[in-house]
Design a protein around this motif. Structure first.
Motif, PDB file in Angstrom:
ATOM      1  N   ALA A 244       0.819  -1.215   0.000  1.00 52.47           N
ATOM      2  CA  ALA A 244       0.000   0.000   0.000  1.00 52.47           C
ATOM      3  C   ALA A 244       0.855   1.268   0.000  1.00 52.47           C
ATOM      4  N   GLY A 245       2.178   1.086  -0.099  1.00 58.93           N
ATOM      5  CA  GLY A 245       3.068   2.239  -0.137  1.00 58.93           C
ATOM      6  C   GLY A 245       3.414   2.803   1.218  1.00 58.93           C
ATOM      7  N   LEU A 246       3.205   2.025   2.276  1.00 57.40           N
ATOM      8  CA  LEU A 246       3.475   2.469   3.632  1.00 57.40           C
ATOM      9  C   LEU A 246       4.810   1.911   4.132  1.00 57.40           C
ATOM     10  N   ARG A 247       5.300   2.488   5.209  1.00 55.01           N
ATOM     11  CA  ARG A 247       6.568   2.059   5.811  1.00 55.01           C
ATOM     12  C   ARG A 247       6.265   1.420   7.171  1.00 55.01           C
ATOM     13  N   PRO A 248       6.291   0.093   7.302  1.00 54.57           N
ATOM     14  CA  PRO A 248       6.001  -0.559   8.577  1.00 54.57           C
ATOM     15  C   PRO A 248       7.208  -0.518   9.518  1.00 54.57           C
ATOM     16  N   VAL A 249       6.938  -0.218  10.784  1.00 52.99           N
ATOM     17  CA  VAL A 249       7.948  -0.277  11.836  1.00 52.99           C
ATOM     18  C   VAL A 249       7.350  -1.012  13.024  1.00 52.99           C
ATOM     19  N   LEU A 250       8.201  -1.422  13.939  1.00 53.91           N
ATOM     20  CA  LEU A 250       7.730  -2.005  15.193  1.00 53.91           C
ATOM     21  C   LEU A 250       8.812  -1.832  16.251  1.00 53.91           C
TER      22      LEU A 250
END
Length: 280
Positions: A244-250
């Protein structure tokens, strides 16, 4: 430098968010905290403490927000921002004893406050932020991911409460239903792994803030563990976010070797460390 305390959320956000947006990954927690309240996903607390350290020209140099009853969340703190922020907190009406931010900078602030109060500063926990760019899902995990639905609500609220007891034992207790209901209402932010026709693990992500989403609420009930469900679910949700063009972090707790291992195995890479400090 001087400290400005704001009382209007919209005005505060307008003043500090452009500065935070210079690095939306490192500042994701602060951006999410503010954006979720602006959007009504989280109701703004009446005692939300919103501070900014500004230089002589009025430009933002540091940001500090405390959503009671949690720790104050800090941005990067230049050395010259520590004394005025410590002085403001020491003389303010709302007593703050816990702080989360860059470990060394947050430690300096805690030490400055402890020195003023005749107490001591201690580090309670160490965390690490990770980001993923390419997903390597685990092989051989039975089942499939799906978006959570209203019918899952009661089960997920129970898991949310269990997650708090297990993973956030040192944090203040909050309504376990709030993170579930808020995400179900928005849609697309709460997921389960389904095996044998029933949910066996859950995870969530925050609403996007400047294109960054944070994976959290990763939970598998004890009897379902050691099957790879959580790893497979986080991998699937991360892949969907990237698509979706997002940048996942955790974030992981550095005291938990299991979580640090499984997330790196699916492709998460370290970005920065964070420490929680207490003044007592």
């Amino acid at each position: 430098m001087r400290v400005t305390a704001d009382t209007a959320l919209a005005e505060y956000a307008a003043a500090v968010m452009p500065w935070l947006l210079r690095d939306p990954v490192r500042n994701n927690q602060l951006l999410t905290l503010l954006q979720s309240r602006l959007d009504g996903v989280v109701l703004p607390e009446s005692e939300l403490l919103m501070l900014r350290v500004v230089d002589e020209g009025g430009a933002v140099a540091a940001v500090a927000v405390r959503p009671p009853p949690f720790a104050m969340l800090l941005s990067d703190l230049p050395d010259e921002a520590v004394p005025p922020l410590a002085a403001h907190l020491a003389g303010g009406g709302q007593r703050v004893t816990r702080f989360t931010g860059p470990p060394e900078q947050t430690g300096r602030l805690a030490a400055a406050l402890a020195g003023r109060a005749g107490g001591r500063a201690s580090m309670l926990a160490a965390y690490r932020m990770f980001e993923i760019c390419e997903v390597s899902p685990p092989a051989g995990v039975t089942g499939r991911p799906r978006e959570a639905a209203g019918a899952d609500r009661d089960q997920l609220v129970a898991w949310s409460a269990a997650f708090q007891r297990e993973a956030l034992a040192d944090h203040p207790r909050t309504d376990p239903a709030a993170p579930i209901d808020g995400r179900l209402a928005l849609g697309g932010l709460l997921w389960v792994w389904e095996a044998g026709g029933e949910p066996v693990a859950m995870t969530a992500m925050t609403a996007p803030a400047a294109g960054v989403v944070r994976i959290n609420l990763v939970y598998t009930p004890p009897r379902r563990r050691a099957n790879g469900y959580a790893s497979a679910l986080v991998a699937a949700v991360s892949r969907a976010a990237l698509a979706a063009g997002l940048r996942p972090v955790l974030f992981t707790d550095l005291a938990n070797p299991t979580s640090n291992k499984i997330y790196q195995a699916i492709g998460y890479r370290p970005v920065q460390d964070t420490g929680m400090w207490e003044v007592g």
